[in-house]
Design an enzyme around this catalytic site. Sequence first.
Site, short mmCIF file in Angstrom:
data_model
loop_
_atom_site.label_atom_id
_atom_site.label_comp_id
_atom_site.label_asym_id
_atom_site.label_seq_id
_atom_site.Cartn_x
_atom_site.Cartn_y
_atom_site.Cartn_z
N ALA A 212 0.86 -1.19 0.00
CA ALA A 212 0.00 0.00 0.00
C ALA A 212 0.89 1.24 0.00
O ALA A 212 1.43 1.63 1.03
CB ALA A 212 -0.92 0.00 1.21
N VAL A 213 1.06 1.81 -1.17
CA VAL A 213 1.95 2.96 -1.35
C VAL A 213 1.14 4.12 -1.92
O VAL A 213 0.28 3.92 -2.79
CB VAL A 213 3.12 2.59 -2.29
CG1 VAL A 213 3.92 3.82 -2.69
CG2 VAL A 213 4.02 1.55 -1.63
N GLY A 214 1.43 5.34 -1.44
CA GLY A 214 0.74 6.53 -1.96
C GLY A 214 -0.74 6.47 -1.63
O GLY A 214 -1.14 6.05 -0.53
N ASP B 17 -6.43 -3.11 -3.16
CA ASP B 17 -7.69 -2.47 -3.56
C ASP B 17 -8.79 -3.52 -3.76
O ASP B 17 -9.42 -3.60 -4.81
CB ASP B 17 -7.50 -1.61 -4.83
CG ASP B 17 -6.98 -2.39 -6.02
OD1 ASP B 17 -6.45 -3.51 -5.82
OD2 ASP B 17 -7.12 -1.90 -7.15
N ASP C 102 -3.68 -7.85 -3.96
CA ASP C 102 -3.82 -6.42 -4.20
C ASP C 102 -4.58 -5.83 -3.02
O ASP C 102 -5.50 -6.47 -2.50
CB ASP C 102 -4.66 -6.17 -5.47
CG ASP C 102 -3.79 -6.08 -6.71
OD1 ASP C 102 -2.68 -6.62 -6.69
OD2 ASP C 102 -4.26 -5.48 -7.70
N HIS D 107 -8.61 -15.71 -13.55
CA HIS D 107 -9.01 -14.34 -13.85
C HIS D 107 -10.48 -14.35 -14.28
O HIS D 107 -10.84 -15.05 -15.22
CB HIS D 107 -8.12 -13.83 -14.99
CG HIS D 107 -8.23 -12.38 -15.26
ND1 HIS D 107 -9.38 -11.79 -15.71
CD2 HIS D 107 -7.31 -11.38 -15.17
CE1 HIS D 107 -9.17 -10.49 -15.87
NE2 HIS D 107 -7.93 -10.22 -15.54
N PRO D 108 -11.34 -13.56 -13.58
CA PRO D 108 -12.78 -13.68 -13.86
C PRO D 108 -13.17 -13.31 -15.29
O PRO D 108 -14.16 -13.82 -15.80
CB PRO D 108 -13.42 -12.72 -12.85
CG PRO D 108 -12.34 -11.78 -12.46
CD PRO D 108 -11.06 -12.54 -12.56
N TYR E 125 -2.96 4.47 -2.37
CA TYR E 125 -3.52 3.14 -2.12
C TYR E 125 -3.63 2.82 -0.63
O TYR E 125 -4.28 1.86 -0.25
CB TYR E 125 -2.71 2.05 -2.83
CG TYR E 125 -3.09 1.89 -4.29
CD1 TYR E 125 -2.72 2.85 -5.22
CD2 TYR E 125 -3.83 0.80 -4.72
CE1 TYR E 125 -3.08 2.73 -6.55
CE2 TYR E 125 -4.20 0.67 -6.05
CZ TYR E 125 -3.82 1.63 -6.96
OH TYR E 125 -4.18 1.51 -8.27
N GLU F 238 1.45 -9.46 -14.21
CA GLU F 238 0.52 -10.58 -14.45
C GLU F 238 1.02 -11.47 -15.59
O GLU F 238 0.83 -12.69 -15.57
CB GLU F 238 -0.87 -10.02 -14.76
CG GLU F 238 -1.98 -11.01 -14.65
CD GLU F 238 -3.34 -10.32 -14.66
OE1 GLU F 238 -3.89 -10.04 -13.58
OE2 GLU F 238 -3.86 -10.04 -15.76
N1 UDP Z 1 -0.09 -0.18 -5.62
C1 UDP Z 1 0.20 0.76 -4.64
N2 UDP Z 1 0.41 2.07 -5.01
C2 UDP Z 1 0.31 2.47 -6.32
C3 UDP Z 1 0.01 1.51 -7.29
C4 UDP Z 1 -0.19 0.19 -6.91
O1 UDP Z 1 0.29 0.46 -3.46
O2 UDP Z 1 0.50 3.67 -6.57
C5 UDP Z 1 -0.24 -1.60 -5.20
C6 UDP Z 1 -1.62 -1.88 -4.57
O3 UDP Z 1 -1.49 -2.94 -3.65
C7 UDP Z 1 -2.42 -2.32 -5.75
C8 UDP Z 1 -1.38 -3.14 -6.52
O4 UDP Z 1 -0.16 -2.43 -6.33
O5 UDP Z 1 -3.56 -3.05 -5.36
C9 UDP Z 1 -1.65 -3.29 -8.01
O6 UDP Z 1 -2.05 -2.06 -8.56
P1 UDP Z 1 -3.53 -1.88 -9.17
O7 UDP Z 1 -4.52 -2.44 -8.21
O8 UDP Z 1 -3.70 -0.46 -9.56
O9 UDP Z 1 -3.39 -2.78 -10.47
P2 UDP Z 1 -4.40 -3.74 -11.23
O10 UDP Z 1 -5.39 -4.29 -10.27
O11 UDP Z 1 -5.05 -2.87 -12.25
O12 UDP Z 1 -3.52 -4.77 -11.81
MN MN Z 2 -5.88 -4.18 -8.15
#
Ligand code: UDP
Ligand code: MN
Length: 337
Positions: free
Chosen positions: A99-101, A191, A189, A211-212, A103, A281
């Site tokens: 969890a950076v920035g 999010d 992730d 992957h759904p 997130y 991925e």
């Molecule tokens: N992440 C973060 N800061 C950022 C970008 C990404 O911490 O600025 C981490 C976070 O855990 C995020 C993961 O990297 O869930 C993957 O990024 P994201 O969810 O945007 O990618 P996607 O789901 O589209 O592959």
């Molecule tokens: Mn994600």
Amino acid sequence: MALFPTFRLPPGLNRLTWRQLFLLCLLISGLLYFLRLRRPSATIRSVWGFRSGKGHDPSLRPTRTIWGAPMVWGDSESAGRQRAEFAQRSFRVGLMVLAVGRYTHHLTRFLETAEIYFLPGLPVNYYVLTDNPGKLVPAPELGEGRDLRVVPVAETPGWERLARRRMDLWASTIDNQAQQEVDYIFCADVDQEFANVVGTEILGKLVATLHPQHYARPAYAYPYERSSDSRACVLDEEGDYYYTSELYGGLCSEVLTLAKVCSQLILQDHALGVEARELEESYLNRYLIDKRPTCVLSPEYSWWDSPVTPPVPQKRLISLGRQCASLKNQGKSSLNC
Ligand code: UDP
Ligand code: MN
């Protein structure tokens, strides 16, 4: 001379001229090329493990992969059997996020819902790799036997940059800390939110999640990296399933090797100015072709709604980020995207 018996053309063929022979070769090559182009529709390999020219039925829910590993649907009998088996064992599980920035604002919901649904009542360590440890002060309230490990990382935000760094960060956290503390580790992730119970049916040596948006598609349509310039390249005839990078895990030693290998491939590509189509991925999928998972989670464990996501019996882990990305503007405001 006896080694090379005299070569004779069949009687009719010795009247062929070189020009006719050339045209014949051209015709055969054309025919072969045409058959190759038609191959995907003639033989569709899909997640369901059958071959058909018509497609597939997403309501079928196989409980085995095509190589015999469990494919996990939480409400299935086999998942229940595995839960009963693990009820007799003692083990500890790690759940690791970055969890950076901005997130970091996902942390509260992720941890709160994990407390309710992720291995409820069982020993869990959360590993939160963050540039802002202050976000976790005061520490969230956790259930008995559950602990939080905050791992400060000096990373700057940015999806693309972090997609290159994440595997290396996983590897060093497992190496330096997690493998001394837990048996299994899952990388997720941040999010995302848990929406239903995720139990010990997910535990295995090497675990990946379907992957759904691709799980009901034929293999030739998977978004693997196809360029031979990349170390993530997957050839046409390779690949069984397409896995998401939102959740994967397994025994610490297995995930450590996975993270080290993928990180190395990513860095080698980057040094040559190459970037695989789906970044991290793509490398994860390449690795899981070379080393097939011993346990494959159905899209119940990584789900978001979209026009190409077939329904699942239970949505257990929902990707809010990918859900937002697939919504039209109106839906976005209701989800706080
Ligand atoms: N992440 C973060 N800061 C950022 C970008 C990404 O911490 O600025 C981490 C976070 O855990 C995020 C993961 O990297 O869930 C993957 O990024 P994201 O969810 O945007 O990618 P996607 O789901 O589209 O592959
Ligand atoms: Mn994600």
